[in-house]
Scaffold this motif. Structure first.
Motif, PDB file in Angstrom:
ATOM      1  N   GLY A 132       0.765  -1.234   0.009  1.00 34.80           N
ATOM      2  CA  GLY A 132      -0.040   0.106  -0.084  1.00 34.80           C
ATOM      3  C   GLY A 132       0.694   1.272  -0.063  1.00 34.80           C
ATOM      4  O   GLY A 132       0.473   2.245  -0.812  1.00 34.80           O
ATOM      5  N   GLN A 133       1.967   1.165   0.821  1.00 36.75           N
ATOM      6  CA  GLN A 133       2.664   2.467   0.538  1.00 36.75           C
ATOM      7  C   GLN A 133       3.395   2.670  -0.496  1.00 36.75           C
ATOM      8  O   GLN A 133       3.491   3.660  -0.965  1.00 36.75           O
ATOM      9  N   ILE A 134       3.901   1.746  -1.332  1.00 37.01           N
ATOM     10  CA  ILE A 134       4.437   1.735  -2.389  1.00 37.01           C
ATOM     11  C   ILE A 134       3.490   2.214  -3.540  1.00 37.01           C
ATOM     12  O   ILE A 134       3.426   3.096  -4.166  1.00 37.01           O
ATOM     13  N   LEU A 135       2.151   2.085  -3.449  1.00 36.08           N
ATOM     14  CA  LEU A 135       1.008   2.224  -4.248  1.00 36.08           C
ATOM     15  C   LEU A 135       0.930   3.752  -4.102  1.00 36.08           C
ATOM     16  O   LEU A 135       0.326   4.702  -5.017  1.00 36.08           O
ATOM     17  N   VAL A 160       8.910  -2.004   2.863  1.00 35.98           N
ATOM     18  CA  VAL A 160       8.761  -0.898   1.820  1.00 35.98           C
ATOM     19  C   VAL A 160       9.965  -0.292   1.309  1.00 35.98           C
ATOM     20  O   VAL A 160       9.865  -0.013  -0.160  1.00 35.98           O
ATOM     21  N   PRO A 161      11.197  -0.396   2.008  1.00 37.46           N
ATOM     22  CA  PRO A 161      12.490   0.210   1.319  1.00 37.46           C
ATOM     23  C   PRO A 161      12.953  -0.902   0.214  1.00 37.46           C
ATOM     24  O   PRO A 161      13.355  -0.608  -0.606  1.00 37.46           O
ATOM     25  N   ILE A 162      12.803  -2.190   0.579  1.00 39.12           N
ATOM     26  CA  ILE A 162      13.150  -3.194  -0.389  1.00 39.12           C
ATOM     27  C   ILE A 162      12.336  -3.016  -1.802  1.00 39.12           C
ATOM     28  O   ILE A 162      12.725  -3.239  -2.876  1.00 39.12           O
ATOM     29  N   GLY A 163      10.960  -2.775  -1.549  1.00 34.56           N
ATOM     30  CA  GLY A 163      10.112  -2.446  -2.516  1.00 34.56           C
ATOM     31  C   GLY A 163      10.378  -1.346  -3.234  1.00 34.56           C
ATOM     32  O   GLY A 163      10.295  -1.346  -4.525  1.00 34.56           O
ATOM     33  N   SER A 164      10.760  -0.219  -2.661  1.00 34.56           N
ATOM     34  CA  SER A 164      11.099   0.838  -3.228  1.00 34.56           C
ATOM     35  C   SER A 164      12.517   0.656  -4.122  1.00 34.56           C
ATOM     36  O   SER A 164      12.679   1.407  -4.909  1.00 34.56           O
ATOM     37  N   TYR A 165      13.336  -0.026  -3.597  1.00 32.67           N
ATOM     38  CA  TYR A 165      14.531  -0.333  -4.470  1.00 32.67           C
ATOM     39  C   TYR A 165      14.250  -0.983  -5.747  1.00 32.67           C
ATOM     40  O   TYR A 165      14.738  -0.650  -6.599  1.00 32.67           O
ATOM     41  N   ILE A 176      11.359  -1.446  -7.225  1.00 28.57           N
ATOM     42  CA  ILE A 176      10.014  -0.697  -8.051  1.00 28.57           C
ATOM     43  C   ILE A 176      10.271   0.658  -8.348  1.00 28.57           C
ATOM     44  O   ILE A 176       9.875   0.961  -9.498  1.00 28.57           O
ATOM     45  N   LEU A 177      10.805   1.505  -7.476  1.00 25.72           N
ATOM     46  CA  LEU A 177      11.137   2.968  -7.568  1.00 25.72           C
ATOM     47  C   LEU A 177      12.516   2.884  -7.936  1.00 25.72           C
ATOM     48  O   LEU A 177      12.904   4.208  -8.285  1.00 25.72           O
ATOM     49  N   GLY A 178      13.395   2.011  -7.877  1.00 24.18           N
ATOM     50  CA  GLY A 178      14.945   2.152  -7.985  1.00 24.18           C
ATOM     51  C   GLY A 178      15.531   3.219  -7.045  1.00 24.18           C
ATOM     52  O   GLY A 178      16.493   3.892  -7.312  1.00 24.18           O
ATOM     53  N   GLU A 179      14.995   3.212  -5.843  1.00 26.83           N
ATOM     54  CA  GLU A 179      15.802   3.971  -4.798  1.00 26.83           C
ATOM     55  C   GLU A 179      17.041   3.225  -4.144  1.00 26.83           C
ATOM     56  O   GLU A 179      17.244   2.096  -4.313  1.00 26.83           O
ATOM     57  N   LYS A 180      17.861   3.970  -3.685  1.00 27.77           N
ATOM     58  CA  LYS A 180      18.943   3.434  -3.499  1.00 27.77           C
ATOM     59  C   LYS A 180      19.225   3.772  -1.676  1.00 27.77           C
ATOM     60  O   LYS A 180      18.709   4.737  -1.254  1.00 27.77           O
ATOM     61  N   PHE A 181      20.127   3.015  -1.165  1.00 28.30           N
ATOM     62  CA  PHE A 181      20.351   2.918   0.434  1.00 28.30           C
ATOM     63  C   PHE A 181      21.627   2.988   0.619  1.00 28.30           C
ATOM     64  O   PHE A 181      22.433   2.211  -0.146  1.00 28.30           O
ATOM     65  N   ASN A 182      22.224   3.498   1.785  1.00 26.05           N
ATOM     66  CA  ASN A 182      23.343   3.419   1.920  1.00 26.05           C
ATOM     67  C   ASN A 182      23.827   2.369   3.261  1.00 26.05           C
ATOM     68  O   ASN A 182      22.578   1.703   3.513  1.00 26.05           O
ATOM     69  N   GLN A 183      25.049   2.061   3.573  1.00 27.32           N
ATOM     70  CA  GLN A 183      25.205   0.917   4.536  1.00 27.32           C
ATOM     71  C   GLN A 183      24.742   1.059   5.791  1.00 27.32           C
ATOM     72  O   GLN A 183      24.099   0.237   6.409  1.00 27.32           O
ATOM     73  N   GLN A 184      24.379   2.392   6.123  1.00 25.72           N
ATOM     74  CA  GLN A 184      23.905   2.781   7.559  1.00 25.72           C
ATOM     75  C   GLN A 184      22.393   2.060   7.570  1.00 25.72           C
ATOM     76  O   GLN A 184      21.992   1.552   8.557  1.00 25.72           O
TER      77      GLN A 184
END
Length: 112
Positions: A16-19, A79-84, A86-94
């Protein structure tokens, strides 16, 4: 069984958040809440949230809130896994260190 439904609820909240994010993207593109693509995304998100809420209420009839609610923290992972993906978002090591701490906390809370 109840924990499986609880996890499905968490998954539903994450989707739902991704939607909702996709709705925001469509709203930005179209400039109107009433554009067909925006409405479809928003209606899908609201419908999923509504269904998930009803399922969560059923779960809470069966499981103590203190046992079920820590599972909701999985949304902070999903949510961040999905955003990675589906949306191509990136995350750092922290971020991944934080995710590991969240998962550890969930495991400790559910096992107690």
């Amino acid at each position: 069984m109840f924990y499986i439904v609880a996890f499905i609820c968490v998954l539903g909240i994450a989707v739902g958040q991704i939607l909702f994010k996709l709705s925001a993207i469509e709203l930005h593109k179209t400039g109107s809440v009433f554009a067909q693509t925006t409405l479809i995304m928003m209606a899908s998100a609201f419908a999923l949230y509504g269904f998930t809420t009803l399922a969560w209420i059923w779960v809470l009839q069966k499981i103590d809130l203190g046992k079920a609610y820590p599972l909701m923290a999985f949304a902070f992972v999903l949510v961040p896994i999905g955003s990675y993906f589906i949306l191509g978002e990136k995350f750092n090591q922290q971020y991944f260190i934080g995710v590991a701490l969240i998962i550890t906390g969930i495991i400790l809370a559910v096992r107690s």
